[in-house]
Design a protein around this motif. Structure first.
Motif, PDB file in Angstrom:
ATOM      1  N   GLY A 278       0.799  -1.214   0.000  1.00 47.32           N
ATOM      2  CA  GLY A 278       0.000   0.000   0.000  1.00 47.32           C
ATOM      3  C   GLY A 278       0.831   1.263   0.000  1.00 47.32           C
ATOM      4  N   LYS A 279       0.154   2.398  -0.048  1.00 48.20           N
ATOM      5  CA  LYS A 279       0.803   3.696  -0.019  1.00 48.20           C
ATOM      6  C   LYS A 279       0.963   4.170   1.425  1.00 48.20           C
ATOM      7  N   LYS A 280       1.836   5.141   1.615  1.00 51.32           N
ATOM      8  CA  LYS A 280       2.056   5.685   2.958  1.00 51.32           C
ATOM      9  C   LYS A 280       0.915   6.623   3.340  1.00 51.32           C
ATOM     10  N   GLY A 281       0.476   6.521   4.598  1.00 55.71           N
ATOM     11  CA  GLY A 281      -0.564   7.390   5.110  1.00 55.71           C
ATOM     12  C   GLY A 281      -0.186   7.927   6.469  1.00 55.71           C
ATOM     13  N   LYS A 282      -1.025   8.803   7.022  1.00 56.40           N
ATOM     14  CA  LYS A 282      -0.724   9.380   8.325  1.00 56.40           C
ATOM     15  C   LYS A 282      -1.877   9.190   9.293  1.00 56.40           C
ATOM     16  N   VAL A 283      -1.512   9.214  10.579  1.00 58.11           N
ATOM     17  CA  VAL A 283      -2.437   8.850  11.649  1.00 58.11           C
ATOM     18  C   VAL A 283      -2.346   9.864  12.783  1.00 58.11           C
ATOM     19  N   PHE A 284      -3.494  10.178  13.352  1.00 57.95           N
ATOM     20  CA  PHE A 284      -3.559  10.849  14.653  1.00 57.95           C
ATOM     21  C   PHE A 284      -4.326   9.927  15.589  1.00 57.95           C
ATOM     22  N   THR A 285      -3.788   9.692  16.778  1.00 62.87           N
ATOM     23  CA  THR A 285      -4.437   8.823  17.756  1.00 62.87           C
ATOM     24  C   THR A 285      -4.510   9.526  19.098  1.00 62.87           C
ATOM     25  N   THR A 286      -5.638   9.390  19.764  1.00 66.05           N
ATOM     26  CA  THR A 286      -5.735   9.784  21.165  1.00 66.05           C
ATOM     27  C   THR A 286      -6.455   8.694  21.936  1.00 66.05           C
ATOM     28  N   THR A 287      -5.935   8.359  23.110  1.00 61.76           N
ATOM     29  CA  THR A 287      -6.578   7.350  23.949  1.00 61.76           C
ATOM     30  C   THR A 287      -7.673   7.971  24.811  1.00 61.76           C
ATOM     31  N   MET A 288      -7.863   9.279  24.689  1.00 65.11           N
ATOM     32  CA  MET A 288      -9.059   9.906  25.235  1.00 65.11           C
ATOM     33  C   MET A 288     -10.170   9.774  24.196  1.00 65.11           C
ATOM     34  N   GLY A 289     -11.404  10.080  24.576  1.00 65.16           N
ATOM     35  CA  GLY A 289     -12.418  10.076  23.534  1.00 65.16           C
ATOM     36  C   GLY A 289     -13.709   9.355  23.831  1.00 65.16           C
ATOM     37  N   SER A 290     -14.014   9.043  25.094  1.00 65.95           N
ATOM     38  CA  SER A 290     -15.352   8.536  25.383  1.00 65.95           C
ATOM     39  C   SER A 290     -16.346   9.662  25.140  1.00 65.95           C
ATOM     40  N   SER A 291     -17.612   9.319  25.041  1.00 65.12           N
ATOM     41  CA  SER A 291     -18.628  10.327  24.768  1.00 65.12           C
ATOM     42  C   SER A 291     -18.608  11.441  25.814  1.00 65.12           C
ATOM     43  N   ILE A 292     -18.526  11.069  27.085  1.00 61.65           N
ATOM     44  CA  ILE A 292     -18.541  12.079  28.142  1.00 61.65           C
ATOM     45  C   ILE A 292     -17.244  12.887  28.157  1.00 61.65           C
ATOM     46  N   ASP A 293     -16.148  12.324  27.645  1.00 60.96           N
ATOM     47  CA  ASP A 293     -14.895  13.071  27.526  1.00 60.96           C
ATOM     48  C   ASP A 293     -15.073  14.302  26.649  1.00 60.96           C
ATOM     49  N   LEU A 294     -15.951  14.180  25.647  1.00 56.63           N
ATOM     50  CA  LEU A 294     -16.085  15.231  24.654  1.00 56.63           C
ATOM     51  C   LEU A 294     -16.915  16.414  25.134  1.00 56.63           C
ATOM     52  N   LEU A 295     -17.274  16.394  26.411  1.00 59.56           N
ATOM     53  CA  LEU A 295     -17.786  17.619  27.013  1.00 59.56           C
ATOM     54  C   LEU A 295     -16.664  18.640  27.162  1.00 59.56           C
ATOM     55  N   ASP A 296     -15.423  18.161  27.130  1.00 56.17           N
ATOM     56  CA  ASP A 296     -14.268  19.048  27.257  1.00 56.17           C
ATOM     57  C   ASP A 296     -13.989  19.726  25.918  1.00 56.17           C
ATOM     58  N   LYS A 297     -14.072  21.039  25.920  1.00 58.00           N
ATOM     59  CA  LYS A 297     -13.904  21.822  24.691  1.00 58.00           C
ATOM     60  C   LYS A 297     -12.534  21.623  24.077  1.00 58.00           C
ATOM     61  N   ASN A 298     -11.508  21.479  24.907  1.00 57.26           N
ATOM     62  CA  ASN A 298     -10.156  21.341  24.376  1.00 57.26           C
ATOM     63  C   ASN A 298      -9.940  20.006  23.672  1.00 57.26           C
ATOM     64  N   LEU A 299     -10.614  18.969  24.142  1.00 55.86           N
ATOM     65  CA  LEU A 299     -10.527  17.684  23.437  1.00 55.86           C
ATOM     66  C   LEU A 299     -11.242  17.777  22.095  1.00 55.86           C
ATOM     67  N   ARG A 300     -12.400  18.428  22.076  1.00 55.35           N
ATOM     68  CA  ARG A 300     -13.096  18.617  20.796  1.00 55.35           C
ATOM     69  C   ARG A 300     -12.207  19.391  19.823  1.00 55.35           C
ATOM     70  N   ARG A 301     -11.558  20.439  20.325  1.00 58.27           N
ATOM     71  CA  ARG A 301     -10.686  21.238  19.458  1.00 58.27           C
ATOM     72  C   ARG A 301      -9.517  20.395  18.939  1.00 58.27           C
ATOM     73  N   LEU A 302      -8.939  19.571  19.800  1.00 58.04           N
ATOM     74  CA  LEU A 302      -7.839  18.706  19.398  1.00 58.04           C
ATOM     75  C   LEU A 302      -8.241  17.819  18.230  1.00 58.04           C
ATOM     76  N   ILE A 303      -9.438  17.230  18.310  1.00 53.05           N
ATOM     77  CA  ILE A 303      -9.900  16.308  17.266  1.00 53.05           C
ATOM     78  C   ILE A 303     -10.278  17.055  15.991  1.00 53.05           C
ATOM     79  N   VAL A 304     -10.919  18.216  16.122  1.00 51.60           N
ATOM     80  CA  VAL A 304     -11.252  19.015  14.942  1.00 51.60           C
ATOM     81  C   VAL A 304      -9.973  19.483  14.247  1.00 51.60           C
ATOM     82  N   ASN A 305      -9.005  19.964  15.026  1.00 57.34           N
ATOM     83  CA  ASN A 305      -7.721  20.363  14.445  1.00 57.34           C
ATOM     84  C   ASN A 305      -7.051  19.200  13.729  1.00 57.34           C
TER      85      ASN A 305
END
Length: 349
Positions: A278-305
Motif C-alpha cells: 500500500g501507499k504511505k498514510g498518516k495517523v492521529f491517535t488519542t486514547t481519550m475520547g469517550s462520549s462524556i470526555d467530549l464535554l471538554d472543549k479542548n478535546l473537541r478542538r484537538l480532534i477538529v484540528n
C-alpha cells in the motif's frame, strides 16, 4: 372520430404506463435512500462553506458510547467546518437498531471508497470480510486515519477465524501486523488501564510538557481533563510524534489533583503507516475520547484540528474556531450495558 379516439386511447395508455414506470423507479430509489438513512447518517455542508472533503466516522463500542459522540463530532465538522460526514453504527440486523454489543455488523463501510478521512472509535469488532475489505482498501490507498480511545483495539478475531483480515485483531502477534490494527496502524494496541478505571480521570498536560508546541493540531488547545482513565502504553512510540502526555487524577472531576505516584503516559500522537503493498498514510491517535470526555472543549478542538491536519488543510486551523456542539449534547457516563436501547441512527440527527 373513431381514429381520433383510438389515437387518444393509445397515447393515454402509454402515458399512464410511463408514469407508472417512473413512479415505481422513484419509489424504488426512495426506498433505497430510506434504507440507507436507517443504517447510517449523512451530513452535507452548505455549498459556500464546503471543504470538498468527505469524512467517515465509525462507531461501535460497548462501553464508551461512540454512538453518541460521533454524531456530535460529525455535526460540528459539517455545520461549522464544511466537511461532508457519514456516521456509521453497529446495527443489530434483526431489530435494525443501534446495538454496540452486536460486534459483527457495521453497515455503510463502502462509504470509505471515496472518503478523505476515517475517524474510528470502535472496539473488538469481528466484522465480515465484505465489510472489512473497505477498511483494508482505504488503508492500502494510504488515506489518513484518526483513532479515538478504543480504536487501539478496534478489531478482534478468534484464533479459529477464517477471515482474510484476521491480522487486524488486537491480539495478533504475527509479522508486521503485531498488535493488529492498533499496533501496526495507530502505534499501540490494548495494554491496560494505567489509571484506576472508574475512579481516576485523565489530565492532558499542555503546560510544560507540550514538546511539540508548534504542531498545528495543538493550536488553541489548553489542558484537557476527561473522566476516562489513562491507557497504558507499552510501545515506546519511537516512530511517533507525541503531542500530549496524560496523568491520572485522584478523582473524577476537573479539580481533582493528579496522582503523583503514577507516571505520565502519551495520550495523543501522530505517526505514519504503510501496509504491505500500500501507499504511505498518516495517523492521529488519542486514547481519550469517550462520549462524556467530549464535554471538554479542548478535546473537541484537538480532534477538529487533527481532522484539518489529516486532510492536508492544516493551514486553515484557527485557534478560536467554533467547536461547540450543534444543539443539545448530553452524553451518559461510560459503562457496559449503559447504551440507550431502541435507538436508530435517525434519532441522532
Amino acid at each position: 372520430m373513431t381514429h381520433q379516439l383510438r389515437t387518444t386511447s393509445i397515447l393515454s395508455f402509454w402515458t399512464n404506463k410511463l408514469l407508472l414506470i417512473a413512479f415505481l423507479s422513484f419509489s424504488f430509489g426512495l426506498s433505497n435512500c430510506i434504507a440507507q438513512q436507517n443504517n447510517w447518517l449523512h451530513f452535507t455542508p452548505e455549498k459556500a462553506q464546503a471543504k470538498g472533503k468527505k469524512v467517515v466516522l465509525i462507531s461501535g463500542d460497548e462501553e464508551y458510547r461512540s454512538e453518541e459522540s460521533l454524531p456530535m463530532l460529525a455535526k460540528i465538522l459539517t455545520q461549522k467546518h464544511g466537511f461532508e460526514t457519514f456516521v456509521l453504527f453497529a446495527i443489530n440486523p434483526e431489530t435494525k437498531q443501534i446495538d454496540p454489543e452486536y460486534q459483527k455488523n457495521i453497515p455503510g463501510l463502502e462509504n470509505l471508497q471515496n472518503a478523505d478521512l476515517m475517524i474510528i472509535a470502535s472496539r473488538f469488532r469481528e466484522l465480515p470480510d465484505e465489510q472489512m475489505k473497505h477498511v483494508d482498501n482505504f488503508l492500502k490507498a494510504g488515506k489518513p486515519v484518526i483513532g479515538l480511545r478504543t480504536a487501539t483495539h478496534a478489531f478482534n478475531f478468534p484464533k479459529e477465524s477464517k477471515s482474510a483480515y484476521k491480522h487486524y485483531g488486537f491480539s495478533n502477534q504475527e509479522g508486521d501486523w503485531k498488535g493488529g490494527f492498533g499496533g501496526f496502524i495507530l502505534g499501540e494496541t490494548w495494554i491496560n488501564h494505567h489509571g484506576d478505571h472508574g475512579t481516576e480521570g485523565s489530565l492532558g498536560l499542555m503546560n510544560g510538557l507540550q514538546i511539540n508546541a508548534k504542531n498545528p493540531i495543538l493550536l488553541g488547545v489548553e489542558d484537557i481533563w476527561v473522566p476516562s482513565d489513562v491507557y497504558g502504553i507499552k510501545n515506546s512510540l519511537k516512530n511517533s510524534e507525541i503531542l500530549v502526555f496524560g496523568q491520572p487524577t485522584l478523582g473524577m472531576t476537573a479539580e481533582s489533583p493528579i496522582n503523583r505516584k503514577k507516571s505520565i503516559m502519551p495520550v495523543a500522537w501522530t505517526k505514519d503507516y504503510q501496509i504491505p503493498g500500500g501507499k504511505k498514510g498518516k495517523v492521529f491517535t488519542t486514547t481519550m475520547g469517550s462520549s462524556i470526555d467530549l464535554l471538554d472543549k479542548n478535546l473537541r478542538r484537538l480532534i477538529v484540528n487533527a481532522s484539518y491536519w489529516a486532510v492536508g488543510l492544516e493551514n486553515e486551523i484557527k485557534a478560536d474556531s467554533n467547536v461547540d456542539p450543534v444543539g443539545e449534547f448530553k452524553p451518559i457516563m461510560f459503562g457496559f450495558g449503559t447504551h440507550v436501547k431502541g435507538k436508530y441512527p435517525k434519532d441522532y440527527l
